[in-house]
Each structure stands twice: as structure tokens, then as C-alpha cells.
Design a protein around this motif. Sequence first.
Motif, PDB file in Angstrom:
ATOM      1  N   THR A 117      36.002 -59.470  17.426  1.00  0.00           N
ATOM      2  CA  THR A 117      36.690 -58.912  16.261  1.00  0.00           C
ATOM      3  C   THR A 117      37.396 -57.596  16.613  1.00  0.00           C
ATOM      4  O   THR A 117      36.786 -56.687  17.168  1.00  0.00           O
ATOM      5  CB  THR A 117      35.695 -58.669  15.114  1.00  0.00           C
ATOM      6  N   GLN A 118      38.683 -57.552  16.273  1.00  0.00           N
ATOM      7  CA  GLN A 118      39.466 -56.327  16.472  1.00  0.00           C
ATOM      8  C   GLN A 118      39.787 -55.641  15.154  1.00  0.00           C
ATOM      9  O   GLN A 118      39.950 -54.421  15.099  1.00  0.00           O
ATOM     10  CB  GLN A 118      40.784 -56.652  17.189  1.00  0.00           C
ATOM     11  N   LEU A 119      39.916 -56.451  14.085  1.00  0.00           N
ATOM     12  CA  LEU A 119      40.296 -55.926  12.780  1.00  0.00           C
ATOM     13  C   LEU A 119      39.461 -56.587  11.692  1.00  0.00           C
ATOM     14  O   LEU A 119      39.042 -57.744  11.820  1.00  0.00           O
ATOM     15  CB  LEU A 119      41.778 -56.203  12.488  1.00  0.00           C
ATOM     16  N   TYR A 120      39.247 -55.823  10.607  1.00  0.00           N
ATOM     17  CA  TYR A 120      38.592 -56.371   9.419  1.00  0.00           C
ATOM     18  C   TYR A 120      39.553 -56.227   8.243  1.00  0.00           C
ATOM     19  O   TYR A 120      40.054 -55.122   7.966  1.00  0.00           O
ATOM     20  CB  TYR A 120      37.300 -55.617   9.111  1.00  0.00           C
ATOM     21  N   TYR A 121      39.810 -57.334   7.564  1.00  0.00           N
ATOM     22  CA  TYR A 121      40.676 -57.329   6.375  1.00  0.00           C
ATOM     23  C   TYR A 121      39.756 -57.429   5.163  1.00  0.00           C
ATOM     24  O   TYR A 121      39.088 -58.446   4.955  1.00  0.00           O
ATOM     25  CB  TYR A 121      41.653 -58.496   6.426  1.00  0.00           C
ATOM     26  N   VAL A 122      39.697 -56.357   4.373  1.00  0.00           N
ATOM     27  CA  VAL A 122      38.743 -56.272   3.269  1.00  0.00           C
ATOM     28  C   VAL A 122      39.476 -56.468   1.945  1.00  0.00           C
ATOM     29  O   VAL A 122      40.437 -55.751   1.645  1.00  0.00           O
ATOM     30  CB  VAL A 122      38.014 -54.915   3.283  1.00  0.00           C
ATOM     31  N   ASP A 123      38.999 -57.429   1.161  1.00  0.00           N
ATOM     32  CA  ASP A 123      39.615 -57.826  -0.102  1.00  0.00           C
ATOM     33  C   ASP A 123      38.695 -57.412  -1.252  1.00  0.00           C
ATOM     34  O   ASP A 123      37.588 -57.937  -1.393  1.00  0.00           O
ATOM     35  CB  ASP A 123      39.813 -59.350  -0.080  1.00  0.00           C
ATOM     36  N   PHE A 124      39.155 -56.435  -2.064  1.00  0.00           N
ATOM     37  CA  PHE A 124      38.418 -56.054  -3.266  1.00  0.00           C
ATOM     38  C   PHE A 124      38.927 -56.909  -4.425  1.00  0.00           C
ATOM     39  O   PHE A 124      40.113 -56.875  -4.749  1.00  0.00           O
ATOM     40  CB  PHE A 124      38.626 -54.568  -3.573  1.00  0.00           C
TER      41      PHE A 124
ATOM     42  N   PRO B 233      45.192 -61.785 -10.955  1.00  0.00           N
ATOM     43  CA  PRO B 233      45.978 -61.699  -9.715  1.00  0.00           C
ATOM     44  C   PRO B 233      45.113 -61.857  -8.460  1.00  0.00           C
ATOM     45  O   PRO B 233      45.550 -62.431  -7.464  1.00  0.00           O
ATOM     46  CB  PRO B 233      46.615 -60.311  -9.789  1.00  0.00           C
ATOM     47  N   CYS B 234      43.873 -61.329  -8.511  1.00  0.00           N
ATOM     48  CA  CYS B 234      42.965 -61.461  -7.366  1.00  0.00           C
ATOM     49  C   CYS B 234      42.715 -62.936  -7.068  1.00  0.00           C
ATOM     50  O   CYS B 234      42.769 -63.379  -5.912  1.00  0.00           O
ATOM     51  CB  CYS B 234      41.627 -60.787  -7.663  1.00  0.00           C
TER      52      CYS B 234
ATOM     53  N   PRO C 184      43.927 -56.450  -7.486  1.00  0.00           N
ATOM     54  CA  PRO C 184      43.450 -56.558  -6.116  1.00  0.00           C
ATOM     55  C   PRO C 184      43.863 -55.354  -5.264  1.00  0.00           C
ATOM     56  O   PRO C 184      44.907 -54.764  -5.492  1.00  0.00           O
ATOM     57  CB  PRO C 184      44.110 -57.831  -5.600  1.00  0.00           C
ATOM     58  N   ARG C 185      42.993 -55.056  -4.310  1.00  0.00           N
ATOM     59  CA  ARG C 185      43.252 -53.968  -3.374  1.00  0.00           C
ATOM     60  C   ARG C 185      42.744 -54.422  -2.010  1.00  0.00           C
ATOM     61  O   ARG C 185      41.670 -55.024  -1.913  1.00  0.00           O
ATOM     62  CB  ARG C 185      42.520 -52.713  -3.823  1.00  0.00           C
TER      63      ARG C 185
ATOM     64  N   LYS D  51      36.637 -48.140  11.162  1.00  0.00           N
ATOM     65  CA  LYS D  51      37.369 -47.022  10.583  1.00  0.00           C
ATOM     66  C   LYS D  51      38.622 -47.516   9.880  1.00  0.00           C
ATOM     67  O   LYS D  51      39.275 -48.450  10.342  1.00  0.00           O
ATOM     68  CB  LYS D  51      37.719 -46.005  11.670  1.00  0.00           C
ATOM     69  N   VAL D  52      38.939 -46.879   8.768  1.00  0.00           N
ATOM     70  CA  VAL D  52      40.078 -47.304   7.952  1.00  0.00           C
ATOM     71  C   VAL D  52      41.380 -46.985   8.665  1.00  0.00           C
ATOM     72  O   VAL D  52      41.629 -45.841   9.041  1.00  0.00           O
ATOM     73  CB  VAL D  52      40.057 -46.592   6.581  1.00  0.00           C
ATOM     74  N   ILE D  53      42.220 -48.006   8.855  1.00  0.00           N
ATOM     75  CA  ILE D  53      43.551 -47.774   9.434  1.00  0.00           C
ATOM     76  C   ILE D  53      44.666 -48.105   8.450  1.00  0.00           C
ATOM     77  O   ILE D  53      45.800 -47.686   8.638  1.00  0.00           O
ATOM     78  CB  ILE D  53      43.743 -48.555  10.753  1.00  0.00           C
ATOM     79  N   GLU D  54      44.360 -48.880   7.406  1.00  0.00           N
ATOM     80  CA  GLU D  54      45.309 -49.122   6.314  1.00  0.00           C
ATOM     81  C   GLU D  54      44.524 -49.089   5.017  1.00  0.00           C
ATOM     82  O   GLU D  54      43.672 -49.947   4.772  1.00  0.00           O
ATOM     83  CB  GLU D  54      46.007 -50.486   6.467  1.00  0.00           C
ATOM     84  N   ASP D  55      44.791 -48.086   4.176  1.00  0.00           N
ATOM     85  CA  ASP D  55      44.008 -47.975   2.941  1.00  0.00           C
ATOM     86  C   ASP D  55      44.653 -48.686   1.763  1.00  0.00           C
ATOM     87  O   ASP D  55      44.096 -48.726   0.671  1.00  0.00           O
ATOM     88  CB  ASP D  55      43.756 -46.506   2.599  1.00  0.00           C
ATOM     89  N   ASN D  56      45.832 -49.252   1.965  1.00  0.00           N
ATOM     90  CA  ASN D  56      46.497 -50.022   0.900  1.00  0.00           C
ATOM     91  C   ASN D  56      47.346 -51.097   1.563  1.00  0.00           C
ATOM     92  O   ASN D  56      48.565 -51.066   1.532  1.00  0.00           O
ATOM     93  CB  ASN D  56      47.343 -49.108   0.024  1.00  0.00           C
ATOM     94  N   ALA D  57      46.681 -52.058   2.168  1.00  0.00           N
ATOM     95  CA  ALA D  57      47.351 -53.095   2.962  1.00  0.00           C
ATOM     96  C   ALA D  57      48.006 -54.139   2.063  1.00  0.00           C
ATOM     97  O   ALA D  57      47.662 -54.268   0.889  1.00  0.00           O
ATOM     98  CB  ALA D  57      46.333 -53.763   3.891  1.00  0.00           C
ATOM     99  N   PRO D  58      48.949 -54.919   2.607  1.00  0.00           N
ATOM    100  CA  PRO D  58      49.574 -55.988   1.813  1.00  0.00           C
ATOM    101  C   PRO D  58      48.563 -57.057   1.417  1.00  0.00           C
ATOM    102  O   PRO D  58      47.563 -57.281   2.103  1.00  0.00           O
ATOM    103  CB  PRO D  58      50.626 -56.565   2.769  1.00  0.00           C
TER     104      PRO D  58
END
Length: 504
Positions: free
Chosen positions: A386-393, A400-401, A470-471, A480-487
Amino acid sequence: MNNKSLLFLFLILIVACNTEAENTLLEPSAEKQPNEAVVIINNSTDSPISIELLDSVTHLKDEWYTTYRKIDTFSLKLKHTAKATIYSLESYPEERFISPGDTLNIDLKTSQIQIQSTDRLNAQEFIEERSEELLETDSLYNQFILLHDSSMLMRGRNDLSLFQGIPVHGNKALLKEKPALLDELVNRLMYQLEFVPTPLTEISNPELEDVHRLKYEIEREEAFIRLRLLTSQLDRPDIHDMIFDSNLYQAELALESPFLYGYLVFFIKEYVLQGVEDRSSNKAYVDYKLAYDRLPKFVEGELLEATREICLEKMVSYNESSLSLKSYLSKFLSDHQDSAFVASFEERYLLAYDAEINSTADLLLTSNSGSMLTLSDLVKAPLDSTQLYYVDFWASWCAPCRQAMPFSEEKRVLFEDKGVKFIYLSMDRDKQKWETASLSHHLETYEHSYLLINPEAQQFIKDLKIDFIPRYIILNSEGKVIEDNAPGPEGEQLSEVLFDYLGS
């Protein structure tokens, strides 16, 4: 929904999007200084009052001043006569033209706003005064663009300022009956758009020259707005071609206009990008990265630089990755050597990036099996690739979520063997509703679907200001957070961001 309700929603967005503007107010002062106008507020409502200030020499950005005080006095810095638009949630916007040395009195009561100005240069009357030719154009225009509220006619600046809040429609029956009449109107407006006044050598007062110049610029922008409405409401794309072929985008004229920002945004979207938008997600996506790269084919010099500045700012509003923003900002510095703009841009938009990348995720979660863990535990020292984690709130009650979930599943399948792990964090307070919604989206057996424990109390939620869903956020392999409001997962923007970080 009536017109005032629509306008109310529009103004809520204006106030909400400009909460920081209150900090731009100058210290209260009752004494006028050179190049200042005094504003006196008497507000008996709970609505804030916002003033949008357009200086006749302001380039690219308008200024906002907002006050929540019942009684307030402050100064506005002015170099020339300026257009001030006064907004509240209690009434339609009002426009006034103010000059250095003027005093503007704003008295707001429920459903009524009264505005008075000393107007020492008589700018208000002069700028609003319509020539006989413009009055004829007004009459003709009102035959083709009809307001849903027929009691209001769009004459001059005061009514044009409301065009975003009042529904209109085109008179297609008249167009079919008298097509030549529309051609006459378009020709009149194109003349108004392209008209360049001769120097006012007979005026020896520089302040009055500025008032004349502002009147000319406002009448040009008025023609621009009307031509755009005719295009959209009467299906006449050829009018767009006429605008683009006009002198509106001649560098010398354009760079002096206080309305340059609006002209250039229109130019980018409708000419450079040919009106193409990606509407596969909740928010239509305009590819300003592509526009940035294409622009040298259309403009050059200072106009190219100004247009690219807009592209960079629009990239921020469309949630382009910080990595991508840094890349384009580096290109801009190399191409235009404008270190002052780059420094300002970094301070405004990328100042938090280094802080974000050092912010480690920490949230208390419960899994499908009922075990408790933290997000930082979950992403700490991954044993796989794993290199990245995509977190879906998301949440069961968020339409919309849930509409985005099928797209998320597609992206998950696409990236799961490329080093990206998808994590779903529900903000439901009702565990049963979370479990039921999870069944609908095949998450009941997915390893990384979790319920947040008391999200309102968790500091990480507060730090990232996750006050809407959704966020989506992206974490690196260290958590560590690298995008705090990703697409979101709809469309191709997320894929581009992930591939950027994966380096492929």
C-alpha cells in the motif's frame, strides 16, 4: 420557489463563501482620509451586510467587506470612483457608485434597505443615466429576454446585477416571427461592447475622467452580459463567436478593465475549452489544467500570464491535488518569472500543505465484526504494498454519498492492485442504519468499512473541518494526510490525482 427565495439561497452562498472577508474591514473610523470613503451601518436585523467593491482599476479580484454589527462605521480604501454592491439576506442587492471623500449610509430594516450617499462627484446619476440609444436597446432587449416576474424590467446596471438571482427565459416566439429584430439587437450590443471612447481632453479634472472611464467599462460589461444571455436563452452560439472576435480580448483594452476576471473566465471555458465540462460527479468539473496548457495557442504576453493566474486559482476551487498545483506553479514561475505571484499563491493556498502532510490520522472506529481500532493503527506500517489510502466519509442518510458508491467500487477494483487502499468511514449515529446501508453497497464483508465512534467529538474531524459529506481525503503510506479534500470517485479526476501520486 419564488424569486426572493432563490435570491435568498444565492446570498447565503455569498455570505458563507466569504466568512473570512470580515477580517478585511479597516478599523472603525469616522474621519475621512484621502482616498477613502466612510460607510455608516445601522442594522436592525440579524442579517450581516456585505459590500462587494469593484474599483475602476482593480484587476482580477473584487474586494469584500462584511460586518455583523448592528451599528458600525468603517472606511473603504479607494483610488477612484468605484461600484459598491450591498448584499443582505433581507433584500435584493443594491448598487451605489462611491468616490473618495464620500459617505455611504446603509440603514437595514426587515425587508427594506435604505442607502444614501453624499456622492460629491455626482457619479451615481451620471453612470446610471441612459442615452436615448441605450434606452432603445433596453426596450428591444426586454422583448427578447423575459423575466418570470414581469413586473421587473432589466434596464441598466441596477437590474442587471440581479440577473443571477432572477429566472429569465428567451422569447422564442418573437425570434421565429421577427429574426431580423434579434440581429438588430445583437448589432446594437456588439457596438456597445466594442465602443472605445476618444480621450476626454476637454475634462481637466482627473476624478471626473475616472468616472467617465468607469461608465464606459460598465456599459461594455452590460453588453457582454446581455449577449451571453441571448446566446443561452435563444440558442445562438454564433453570438459567442462574435464576442470572441471582438476587441474585448485585445490585450491593451482587456488589461485595463475592472471586469477582466469575468471576461477571462468566460474566454477559458467557452473558447479555449469549448464549453466542455465533466458532469459525472455532483460538481461539474472544468479542466483548468488542460486550459493552462492550451492557452499559448490563443493569447500571449501579459494576457497569457493573467489568464494562467486564473487557471491556477480555479484549479484550487476544483480540488486539484496539491502535488498537481505545485507542478503547475513551478511551470508558471519558469514561464513567467513572476515570483511575487507565486509567493502570494503559495501563502494563500499551499501554506497548510506542509502542515497537512505531517498530520497523522487518528480516529476511533468499529469494524464490521465489532472490534475497536484507530485509523492511525490501521494505516501504520502497512505489511503489503500500500502506497496510498483513499478515505471516504459517508453516511446512510447522505444521498450524494450513496450515489457515488458504485463509482467508488469501480475505482477500488481499478486501483487495488496498484497500491491504493479504499477505506469507508460512516458518520452514522445509528449502527443498524450503517449496517443496512452497507448491505446495499456490498460493504458488509469489505475489510475496510468502519463506523466512526462519536465523530463530533473526534479532534481529527475538527482539525480537517469535515463539516459536510461526502468528503474524501488521501493519506500516504505513513498515514499522513496529503490531500484533505480529494476528488470524489465519479469521473476521471480522482484517477488523475492517484496516478500523480503513484508516479504512473
